[in-house]
Design a protein around this motif. Sequence first.
Motif, PDB file in Angstrom:
ATOM      1  N   SER A   1     -66.734  66.782  49.491  1.00  0.00           N
ATOM      2  CA  SER A   1     -66.481  66.912  50.932  1.00  0.00           C
ATOM      3  C   SER A   1     -65.045  66.541  51.270  1.00  0.00           C
ATOM      4  N   LEU A   2     -64.475  65.553  50.551  1.00  0.00           N
ATOM      5  CA  LEU A   2     -63.083  65.187  50.807  1.00  0.00           C
ATOM      6  C   LEU A   2     -62.130  66.287  50.356  1.00  0.00           C
ATOM      7  N   LEU A   3     -62.415  66.879  49.214  1.00  0.00           N
ATOM      8  CA  LEU A   3     -61.583  67.982  48.728  1.00  0.00           C
ATOM      9  C   LEU A   3     -61.627  69.156  49.699  1.00  0.00           C
ATOM     10  N   SER A   4     -62.834  69.559  50.084  1.00  0.00           N
ATOM     11  CA  SER A   4     -62.963  70.732  50.947  1.00  0.00           C
ATOM     12  C   SER A   4     -62.378  70.472  52.326  1.00  0.00           C
ATOM     13  N   SER A   5     -62.494  69.232  52.814  1.00  0.00           N
ATOM     14  CA  SER A   5     -61.912  68.899  54.110  1.00  0.00           C
ATOM     15  C   SER A   5     -60.393  68.972  54.065  1.00  0.00           C
ATOM     16  N   ARG A   6     -59.791  68.499  52.969  1.00  0.00           N
ATOM     17  CA  ARG A   6     -58.342  68.574  52.813  1.00  0.00           C
ATOM     18  C   ARG A   6     -57.873  70.023  52.838  1.00  0.00           C
ATOM     19  N   ILE A   7     -58.605  70.893  52.134  1.00  0.00           N
ATOM     20  CA  ILE A   7     -58.216  72.301  52.096  1.00  0.00           C
ATOM     21  C   ILE A   7     -58.378  72.938  53.468  1.00  0.00           C
ATOM     22  N   ALA A   8     -59.487  72.635  54.148  1.00  0.00           N
ATOM     23  CA  ALA A   8     -59.714  73.202  55.476  1.00  0.00           C
ATOM     24  C   ALA A   8     -58.638  72.769  56.453  1.00  0.00           C
TER      25      ALA A   8
ATOM     26  N   GLY B   1     -65.636  70.554  55.336  1.00  0.00           N
ATOM     27  CA  GLY B   1     -64.798  71.653  54.886  1.00  0.00           C
ATOM     28  C   GLY B   1     -64.717  72.836  55.832  1.00  0.00           C
ATOM     29  N   GLU B   2     -65.473  72.818  56.916  1.00  0.00           N
ATOM     30  CA  GLU B   2     -65.398  73.864  57.925  1.00  0.00           C
ATOM     31  C   GLU B   2     -64.670  73.346  59.145  1.00  0.00           C
TER      32      GLU B   2
END
Length: 237
Positions: free
Chosen positions: A42-49, A229-230
């Motif tokens: 969730s931290l990775l996807s949030s950073r990318i988002a 991430g969204e």
Amino acid sequence: MKLSAPIFQLKRRAKLLVRKNSVPLHEALDQIAREEGFARWSLLSSRIAAGSLSKTVLSRLNDGDLLLVAGRPGHGKTTLGLQLLLDAARDGRKAIFFTLEFTEQQARKHIRSLDEGYQDLGDALEIVTSNEISADYIIRHLSASDRGTVAVIDYLQILDQQRSKPALSDQVLALRDFARKTGVVLGFISQIDRSFDPAIRPLPDIRDIRLPNLVDLGLFTKACFLHNGEAQLQDIT
């Protein structure tokens, strides 16, 4: 921090781990995230988002806007706020981070953790950490700023934590009037209420803003909501 591969390839690697090791997908995703330097997926996807959204947000902001950036802890709202400032600085604008949460050292560390190419701008980014941060303090600090200056305030719910400061509703109204008059853009990092249930809705919305003290959310012009991430940017008024 750059990823070793595009995110769709990382997801593909996680699915291979599921088939190879017979583990749940969420465990495989977390393992891939740890290999990339993040505690969980969730931290990775949030950073990318947050990284992909920041330029879009900046391009949609008008002079004098009041923006809410809202999400649960660890879902990218602070990252988005900092990247928004870095994009503003790259665009030649004055950019300031007012924080009642971080020390300057912590804020600089967070900035340095962002994608390469931001670091030189990050070193020049103005960070204000005074305990006196309030609407009056922010207005005085920004009084000579050009139109289009971008400031991010971290965070909305603790602006009136000290009893000596005006009510939160009065502070937001004063900042709205200041932004309209000067064309300065103000972003507010915001908590959302614990009642938000991602099993019912994938993203929080304006109804989920945590308000320990009454605030007219119609004073804000735009809001960006993040979760897992969204992200979604909305016009409020």
